[in-house]
Design an enzyme around this catalytic site. Structure first.
Site, short mmCIF file in Angstrom:
data_model
loop_
_atom_site.label_atom_id
_atom_site.label_comp_id
_atom_site.label_asym_id
_atom_site.label_seq_id
_atom_site.Cartn_x
_atom_site.Cartn_y
_atom_site.Cartn_z
N GLU A 1 0.88 -1.18 0.00
CA GLU A 1 0.00 0.00 0.00
C GLU A 1 0.91 1.22 0.00
O GLU A 1 1.48 1.58 1.03
CB GLU A 1 -0.90 -0.01 1.25
CG GLU A 1 -1.91 -1.14 1.28
CD GLU A 1 -3.07 -0.96 0.31
OE1 GLU A 1 -3.08 0.03 -0.44
OE2 GLU A 1 -3.95 -1.84 0.29
N CYS B 1 -2.94 8.80 2.96
CA CYS B 1 -2.54 8.21 1.67
C CYS B 1 -3.57 8.54 0.60
O CYS B 1 -3.23 9.03 -0.46
CB CYS B 1 -2.35 6.72 1.81
SG CYS B 1 -3.76 5.88 2.52
P1 NAD Z 1 8.12 5.59 4.62
O1 NAD Z 1 8.14 4.77 3.37
O2 NAD Z 1 9.14 6.63 4.81
O3 NAD Z 1 8.22 4.65 5.91
C1 NAD Z 1 7.31 3.60 6.15
C2 NAD Z 1 7.99 2.53 6.99
O4 NAD Z 1 9.02 1.89 6.26
C3 NAD Z 1 8.62 3.02 8.28
O5 NAD Z 1 8.24 2.12 9.32
C4 NAD Z 1 10.11 2.92 7.99
O6 NAD Z 1 10.89 2.67 9.14
C5 NAD Z 1 10.17 1.73 7.08
N1 NAD Z 1 11.33 1.66 6.21
C6 NAD Z 1 12.07 2.70 5.70
N2 NAD Z 1 13.03 2.21 4.86
C7 NAD Z 1 12.88 0.86 4.84
C8 NAD Z 1 13.54 -0.19 4.15
N3 NAD Z 1 14.54 0.06 3.29
N4 NAD Z 1 13.13 -1.46 4.34
C9 NAD Z 1 12.09 -1.72 5.17
N5 NAD Z 1 11.43 -0.77 5.87
C10 NAD Z 1 11.82 0.51 5.69
O7 NAD Z 1 6.63 6.19 4.67
P2 NAD Z 1 6.05 7.29 5.67
O8 NAD Z 1 6.72 8.59 5.34
O9 NAD Z 1 6.06 6.77 7.05
O10 NAD Z 1 4.52 7.35 5.20
C11 NAD Z 1 4.03 8.24 4.27
C12 NAD Z 1 3.80 7.56 2.92
O11 NAD Z 1 2.97 6.41 3.12
C13 NAD Z 1 3.08 8.42 1.93
O12 NAD Z 1 3.66 8.25 0.66
C14 NAD Z 1 1.66 7.84 1.92
O13 NAD Z 1 0.95 8.08 0.73
C15 NAD Z 1 1.94 6.41 2.15
N6 NAD Z 1 0.76 5.72 2.72
C16 NAD Z 1 0.08 4.83 1.94
C17 NAD Z 1 -1.07 4.21 2.43
C18 NAD Z 1 -1.86 3.23 1.59
O14 NAD Z 1 -2.73 2.56 2.14
N7 NAD Z 1 -1.58 3.10 0.30
C19 NAD Z 1 -1.49 4.50 3.74
C20 NAD Z 1 -0.77 5.41 4.51
C21 NAD Z 1 0.37 6.01 3.98
#
Ligand code: NAD
Length: 475
Positions: A249, A283
């Protein structure tokens, strides 16, 4: 199993239960800069222990019936409700979202609602063939251990979206919350584990290296990820060697198209909340609004009037319905995108000038008109309270602009004629297209992205199936 009681009367009680015995990382309130508490700094070694314990607990959990696991999810919902106010206050302090409006109390309520709905779905074996030649049935078995990595915008609710169907299907779960909002998820798990059997649900509160280790882990069968598209791509790569099942997602940049027959005043409040729910940090929020030239000024005026009535401030103040950005990095992204829009000559209808020198990451509710479709505020995901409003003259042009990006999470069409709106909806490349609303998710209705917004579905029976191993029995 124990029944749910109000174990945590206040957020201080909850915090006390999840504070590390020593060390830990300071977590600050994004509205005030004040200290909320300390988050344990779990390591990859902690993750290994959590995965081993989850693996050991999984066969007994999978051996229960669906009815028994559903009963456990209903008890989990009871536990969330019994501790709802303490959870909401902690969430508000850590994430920044106000208690009121579609925010902290709403998020905690959604956790209970999703747990209950997920407990209630019927998942029977499907009879694929039944004739003189034989029978074939489709069953959905437990996968094993499910890893779940989440973002900081809806930390409790998204964790429930991941863990509820995973547990229901007989998997055990290891959660890795965002490093920005670990306390919310630790607190939620503390409450859920009051009523769940030991070791079926773990949380490891580490940084990116823990997320990487979880996505590459040989003993994790499936990974559910919600977060940015860039991180999603990294996870797809690091999971490849283990052929892990994935639900992705990812980010979105949802378009809304207002057709010329829409009633600007009637739709303005729903347009506003479609874009500004959780202060834009959602999101599937409306992130670019396309309005027909015939009613462009009226829609701009109606939205500006609604925006002026929505108080923004510290989340614990009951009057507020909009809060700060959750972190400095996001504040900087919104600031630079709006600055670029203003520098390009776009018209500021509201906001755009954050006060300097204040303690919190407050960015004012911002509406930007007369902006080109290729402006970065339109083309990039702002993930904050700044909505660009683009004028169009033909529906074909609006559909082409809506489909012009490589993401496709949600979209919406606004019209007084539902049939006309449905025809436009069918032409939009997005996982969900809402009509006369935006971002309204429902636990019974599958949700997932098109294009670079990800793959796999959450919610409903379809969501359960994504947490199961399909198995055909043929005889
Ligand atoms: P992010 O991708 O920066 O981080 C999300 C998670 O991934 C965190 O827990 C982080 O520690 C982890 N992470 C970071 N690098 C990683 C790696 N290399 N391997 C594994 N895990 C890793 O996202 P964010 O800034 O926390 O959230 C915002 C984004 O999420 C926006 O783009 C938003 O649109 C999206 N989002 C999507 C949905 C959906 O349902 N499609 C829902 C909520 C948010």
């Amino acid at each position: 199993m124990p029944t749910a009681t109000t174990t945590f009367a206040t957020d201080a009680d909850l915090l006390a239960a999840i504070q590390p015995s020593s060390g830990g990382r300071d977590i600050h309130d994004p509205a005030t800069g004040g200290l909320v508490g300390k988050a344990p700094e779990h390591t990859v070694a902690d993750l290994e222990r959590a995965v081993s314990a989850a693996r050991a607990a999984q066969p007994a959990w999978a051996a229960l019936t669906h009815a028994e696991r559903s009963a456990a999810l209903n008890r989990a919902a009871d536990a969330v409700e019994a501790n709802a106010e303490a959870l909401a206050v902690l969430l508000s302090r850590e994430q920044g979202k106000p208690l009121n409006g579609p925010n902290a109390r709403f998020e905690v309520g959604a956790c209970a609602a999703w747990l209950r709905a997920t407990a209630g779905f019927e998942l029977e074996p499907e009879i694929l063939v039944d004739d003189e030649g034989g029978k074939a049935e489709m069953h959905y078995r437990a996968l094993g251990v499910v890893g779940a990595i989440g973002p900081w915008n809806w930390p409790m609710m998204i964790s429930v979206w991941q863990l509820a169907p995973a547990l229901r299907m007989g998997n055990t779960v290891v959660l890795k919350p965002s490093e920005y909002t670990p306390l919310s998820v630790l607190a939620l798990v503390e409450v859920l584990n009051e009523v769940l059997p030991a070791d079926v649900l773990h949380v490891v509160s580490g940084g990116r290296e823990v997320g990487e280790a979880l996505s590459a882990h040989r003993d994790v069968d499936k990974l559910m990820f919600t977060g940015s598209t860039a991180t999603g791509k990294a996870i797809i790569r690091s999971s490849a060697d283990t052929v892990k099942r994935l639900t992705m997602e990812l980010g979105g940049n949802d378009a809304g198209i207002v057709l010329p027959d829409a009633d600007p005043k009637a739709i303005a409040a729903d347009l506003f909340w479609g874009a500004f729910i959780n202060t834009g940090q959602t999101c599937a929020a409306l992130k670019r609004l396309y309005v027909h030239e015939d009613i462009y000024e009226e829609v701009c005026t109606a939205l500006t009037e609604v925006a002026a009535q929505m108080p923004m401030g510290v989340g614990l103040d009951e009057a507020n319905v909009l809060g700060p950005l959750q972190n400095k990095a996001q504040f900087d992204i919104v600031t630079s995108l709006v600055e670029a829009a203003v520098d390009s000559g776009a018209r500021v209808l509201a906001g755009a000038n954050p006060e300097s020198g204040q303690p919190g990451y407050f960015y004012p509710t911002t509406l930007i008109a007369d902006i080109d479709n290729d402006n970065p505020l339109v083309a990039e995901e702002q993930f904050g309270p700044a909505l660009p409003i683009i004028k169009y003259s033909s529906v074909d042009e609006a559909v082409a602009m809506a489909n012009g990006l490589d993401v496709g999470l949600g979209a919406s069409v606004w019209s007084s004629d539902k049939e006309a709106a449905r025809e436009v909806a069918a032409r939009i490349q997005a996982g969900t297209v809402w009509i006369n609303k935006h971002g309204a998710v429902d636990p019974r209705v599958p949700f997932g992205g098109a294009k670079a917004s990800g793959y796999g579905l959450e919610f409903g029976v379809a969501g359960l199936k994504h947490l199961g191993q399909p198995q055909v029995i043929s005889y």
